[in-house]
Design an enzyme around this catalytic site. Structure first.
Site, PDB file in Angstrom:
ATOM      1  N   LYS A 276       0.872  -1.190   0.000  1.00 54.85           N
ATOM      2  CA  LYS A 276       0.000   0.000   0.000  1.00 54.85           C
ATOM      3  C   LYS A 276       0.904   1.234   0.000  1.00 54.85           C
ATOM      4  O   LYS A 276       1.767   1.373   0.869  1.00 54.85           O
ATOM      5  CB  LYS A 276      -0.901  -0.001   1.248  1.00 54.85           C
ATOM      6  CG  LYS A 276      -1.668   1.319   1.451  1.00 54.85           C
ATOM      7  CD  LYS A 276      -2.575   1.281   2.686  1.00 54.85           C
ATOM      8  CE  LYS A 276      -3.155   2.659   2.997  1.00 54.85           C
ATOM      9  NZ  LYS A 276      -4.012   2.679   4.195  1.00 54.85           N
ATOM     10  N   ASP A 281      -2.679  10.270   3.394  1.00 53.24           N
ATOM     11  CA  ASP A 281      -4.046   9.830   3.671  1.00 53.24           C
ATOM     12  C   ASP A 281      -4.741  10.865   4.546  1.00 53.24           C
ATOM     13  O   ASP A 281      -4.626  10.836   5.775  1.00 53.24           O
ATOM     14  CB  ASP A 281      -4.024   8.452   4.361  1.00 53.24           C
ATOM     15  CG  ASP A 281      -5.434   7.943   4.645  1.00 53.24           C
ATOM     16  OD1 ASP A 281      -6.404   8.548   4.131  1.00 53.24           O
ATOM     17  OD2 ASP A 281      -5.560   6.928   5.370  1.00 53.24           O
ATOM     18  N   LYS A 288     -10.080  12.847   8.127  1.00 52.80           N
ATOM     19  CA  LYS A 288      -9.542  12.510   9.452  1.00 52.80           C
ATOM     20  C   LYS A 288      -9.653  13.737  10.351  1.00 52.80           C
ATOM     21  O   LYS A 288      -9.442  14.855   9.900  1.00 52.80           O
ATOM     22  CB  LYS A 288      -8.077  12.083   9.331  1.00 52.80           C
ATOM     23  CG  LYS A 288      -7.912  10.699   8.729  1.00 52.80           C
ATOM     24  CD  LYS A 288      -6.464  10.250   8.768  1.00 52.80           C
ATOM     25  CE  LYS A 288      -6.291   8.910   8.076  1.00 52.80           C
ATOM     26  NZ  LYS A 288      -6.906   7.787   8.809  1.00 52.80           N
ATOM     27  N   GLU A 361      -9.389   3.539   2.371  1.00 53.65           N
ATOM     28  CA  GLU A 361      -8.955   3.632   0.974  1.00 53.65           C
ATOM     29  C   GLU A 361      -7.877   2.612   0.614  1.00 53.65           C
ATOM     30  O   GLU A 361      -7.774   2.214  -0.557  1.00 53.65           O
ATOM     31  CB  GLU A 361      -8.454   5.054   0.680  1.00 53.65           C
ATOM     32  CG  GLU A 361      -6.998   5.359   1.089  1.00 53.65           C
ATOM     33  CD  GLU A 361      -6.710   5.205   2.575  1.00 53.65           C
ATOM     34  OE1 GLU A 361      -7.649   5.330   3.381  1.00 53.65           O
ATOM     35  OE2 GLU A 361      -5.554   4.950   2.949  1.00 53.65           O
ATOM     36  N   ARG A 363      -7.503  -0.553   1.228  1.00 59.45           N
ATOM     37  CA  ARG A 363      -8.020  -1.820   0.715  1.00 59.45           C
ATOM     38  C   ARG A 363      -8.508  -1.679  -0.731  1.00 59.45           C
ATOM     39  O   ARG A 363      -8.454  -2.620  -1.511  1.00 59.45           O
ATOM     40  CB  ARG A 363      -9.133  -2.340   1.644  1.00 59.45           C
ATOM     41  CG  ARG A 363     -10.288  -1.408   1.781  1.00 59.45           C
ATOM     42  CD  ARG A 363     -11.162  -1.708   3.002  1.00 59.45           C
ATOM     43  NE  ARG A 363     -10.549  -1.265   4.253  1.00 59.45           N
ATOM     44  CZ  ARG A 363     -11.100  -1.423   5.451  1.00 59.45           C
ATOM     45  NH1 ARG A 363     -12.255  -2.032   5.576  1.00 59.45           N
ATOM     46  NH2 ARG A 363     -10.488  -0.994   6.535  1.00 59.45           N
TER      47      ARG A 363
HETATM   48  N1  BES Z   1      -4.065   4.656   6.948  1.00 58.87           N
HETATM   49  C1  BES Z   1      -5.119   4.355   7.821  1.00 58.87           C
HETATM   50  C2  BES Z   1      -4.726   3.374   8.920  1.00 58.87           C
HETATM   51  C3  BES Z   1      -3.682   3.831   9.904  1.00 58.87           C
HETATM   52  C4  BES Z   1      -4.052   4.287  11.136  1.00 58.87           C
HETATM   53  C5  BES Z   1      -2.344   3.709   9.624  1.00 58.87           C
HETATM   54  C6  BES Z   1      -3.096   4.667  12.051  1.00 58.87           C
HETATM   55  C7  BES Z   1      -1.390   4.091  10.536  1.00 58.87           C
HETATM   56  C8  BES Z   1      -1.761   4.561  11.761  1.00 58.87           C
HETATM   57  C9  BES Z   1      -6.284   3.748   7.039  1.00 58.87           C
HETATM   58  O1  BES Z   1      -6.429   4.147   5.742  1.00 58.87           O
HETATM   59  C10 BES Z   1      -7.533   4.124   7.774  1.00 58.87           C
HETATM   60  O2  BES Z   1      -7.813   5.285   7.869  1.00 58.87           O
HETATM   61  N2  BES Z   1      -8.243   3.121   8.271  1.00 58.87           N
HETATM   62  C11 BES Z   1      -9.450   3.320   8.980  1.00 58.87           C
HETATM   63  C12 BES Z   1     -10.417   2.285   8.479  1.00 58.87           C
HETATM   64  C13 BES Z   1     -11.828   2.523   8.910  1.00 58.87           C
HETATM   65  C14 BES Z   1     -12.396   3.760   8.238  1.00 58.87           C
HETATM   66  C15 BES Z   1     -12.650   1.310   8.540  1.00 58.87           C
HETATM   67  C16 BES Z   1      -9.188   3.095  10.462  1.00 58.87           C
HETATM   68  O3  BES Z   1      -8.424   2.209  10.817  1.00 58.87           O
HETATM   69  O4  BES Z   1      -9.744   3.848  11.263  1.00 58.87           O
HETATM   70 ZN    ZN Z   2      -4.651   4.761   4.774  1.00 60.44          ZN
HETATM   71 ZN    ZN Z   3      -7.528   5.965   5.498  1.00 58.64          ZN
END
Ligand code: BES
Ligand code: ZN
Ligand code: ZN
Length: 510
Positions: A276, A281, A288, A361, A363
């Site tokens: 990835k 992000d 966020k 995103e 996935r």
């Molecule tokens: N890039 C993030 C995951 C992440 C979180 C990486 C903290 C490193 C540190 C990912 O894209 C994300 O935002 N995931 C969400 C998924 C949810 C919306 C189902 C998450 O984990 O909150």
């Molecule tokens: Zn991400």
């Molecule tokens: Zn994300």
């Protein structure tokens, strides 16, 4: 830390380093290094305990003995019963930190006593030691400006009495170099490191080490139906791309027994590595909030680790099997052109996805790479690395990465590689019930489950819809381990390059 670390230096180095088990004397070497009983006295005072990484120093009389080193470091390696060569990563880091203070540049390591007594493999021990030193040596000052005074850095020359240990150090330093390459990519800020910039890094790597690199961008993405990348990346002025890098074994070691290089490679299915590579992000329209966005330049660390592993594969590992890497690179931004919650995306394999959260995103872009890899590359197996979920950080912290893999053989290989690299993986389950949690009322599946339960697992369950069941596959969620928040072991606060050495070890055994 250091300007450069290399094997070599004068016959009589400034510093001799000897290991000591916890609460034990330095059996054989003790008398030789401690003719005046300083060590004995220190042990009575409760110093020189032999705790892991603890250093006690002796200063031989160099006037009386012209061959003696100016300083002897006695370094603790912990209790004899629990000693493992992997501990030498942190031990090397302690020594390196001390050397930065003493400014000595030539060291000789003699761990033969401890290694013989614990029947440890001297080569493997050397690798761990070399990795520790090399990882500690990482410096990233590209973006320091006039307002920072750059500290003076010295070169470090390392030698060892034991040839296997010294060979190991060389290998360890090389693996650390590949890891440090990944760390520097990770640290590069998102206004510089765009998907295109990552593609350029891959192209440079390919040119330098003879690997084929192809970048899918613009029309290519449409032609190949990389619909995840197109959608996730469409709000950004920096266009998304799919980066494909191919390592082909050459002659000798690479050709396989009794085959020419080409015939051997053609007959062999490649190992596919996927990363990835979200260069930033922001969460997209599901933006966020609070402090959640800071640090999201590191959402590309799966791709950075895969690129670092390709560096190791091309330079040091040179495996017998072909390796194909995919970096799914995009920036998850916002604009009036952004993809939105409620959008439905149809994939190349005809699976449809209802977007319920644009922050899930990773996935979506991994799905493109998984489908393409299964369909076009016909791989022997696939390993993907991704900073996929915050949930895995809650579950496993920064100690283990989350592993999803239902193939026993591949899991055994990964466990072996993990043991060698010290990068820990913990298996989490995949089960039909988690797949069911991702069902959509309007499309086949949603990209984010409406319930917040088991987030890392439902993310993996989502990915499983894009993998051919017959192809062994492992997904590793590295969101908890790709960076450290404060200095620890050989790492300073920042990226760890997690996965480079795991993948290198995996391919080493192929
Ligand atoms: N890039 C993030 C995951 C992440 C979180 C990486 C903290 C490193 C540190 C990912 O894209 C994300 O935002 N995931 C969400 C998924 C949810 C919306 C189902 C998450 O984990 O909150
Ligand atoms: Zn991400
Ligand atoms: Zn994300």
């Amino acid at each position: 830390m250091f300007d450069a670390i290399r094997i070599g230096g004068p016959a009589r180095p400034q510093v001799l380093v000897i290991a000591q088990f916890q609460d034990e004397d330095v059996a054989k070497q003790a008398k030789q290094i401690d003719p005046y009983g300083h060590l004995q006295a220190a042990r009575q005072r409760g110093e020189a305990t032999g705790e892991p990484g603890r250093i006690f120093e002796l200063f031989p009389d160099t006037k009386a003995d012209k061959n003696a080193p100016a300083r002897i470091m006695l370094v603790g390696v912990g209790p004899r019963d629990s000693f493992k060569v992997g501990m030498l990563r942190n031990v090397a880091a302690s020594i390196g930190r001390r050397l930065v203070q003493t400014r000595e540049t030539d060291i000789r390591i003699d761990f033969s006593d401890v290694l013989n007594q614990s029947k440890a493999d001297a080569y493997q021990a050397g690798i761990a030691f070399g990795e520790g030193l090399g990882l500690l040596g990482w410096v990233y000052d590209t973006f320091k400006g006039k307002a920072t005074k750059t500290p003076k850095r010295t070169k470090l020359n390392v030698r060892s009495e034991q040839p296997e240990f010294e060979e190991g150090i060389e290998q360890g330093l090389a693996l650390a170099e590949s890891t440090n390459f990944a760390r520097s990519l990770s640290e590069t800020p998102p206004n510089i490191c765009t998907p295109d910039w990552m593609a350029q890094q891959a192209e440079r790597l390919g040119r330098e080490y003879g690997m084929k690199v192809k970048i899918f961008r613009g029309r290519d993405l449409e032609r190949e139906n990389f619909t995840g990348l197109i959608n996730v990346g469409k709000a950004s002025e920096h266009q998304p791309c799919m980066i494909r890098i191919e390592y082909t074994p050459k002659g000798g070691k690479g050709a396989g027994k009794g085959k020419t290089a080409k015939a051997g490679a053609r007959a062999q299915k490649p190992v596919v590595l996927i990363g990835k590579t979200m260069t930033y992000d922001s969460g997209g329209l599901s933006l966020k909030i609070g402090g959640g966005m800071v640090g999201m330049k590191r959402d590309k660390d799966g791709g950075c680790a895969v690129l670092g592993a390709m560096h190791a594969i091309a330079t040091v590992i040179q495996p017998r099997v072909p390796v194909v890497a995919f970096l799914a690179a995009a920036e998850n931004a916002i604009s009036d052109e952004a993809y939105r919650p409620d959008d439905i995306i149809r994939y190349r394999n005809d699976v449809t996805v209802e977007v319920t959260n644009t922050d899930a995103e990773g996935r979506l872009v991994l799905a493109d790479a998984l489908i393409y890899a299964c369909e076009i590359e016909k791989p022997r197996y696939i390993v993907d690395l991704a900073t996929l979920t915050g949930g895995v950080v809650i579950a496993l912290g920064s100690v283990y990465a989350g592993l999803f893999c239902d193939d026993d053989d591949l899991r055994t290989k990964l466990d072996q590689a993990s043991e060698a690299s010290g990068e820990r993986i913990w298996r989490l389950p995949l089960h039909q019930e988690y797949r069911d949690m991702m069902k959509s009322p309007v499309a086949d599946i949603v990209n984010s489950s409406p319930v917040r339960k088991a987030a890392p697992i439902t993310a993996a369950a989502f990915l499983s819809h894009f993998v051919d069941e017959k192809i062994p596959w492992a997904h590793i969620d590295i969101a908890g381990v790709h960076a450290v928040e404060s200095d620890s072991g050989p790492f300073i606060k920042g990226p760890t390059g997690w996965g480079v050495r795991l993948l290198a070890n995996l391919l080493e055994n192929e």
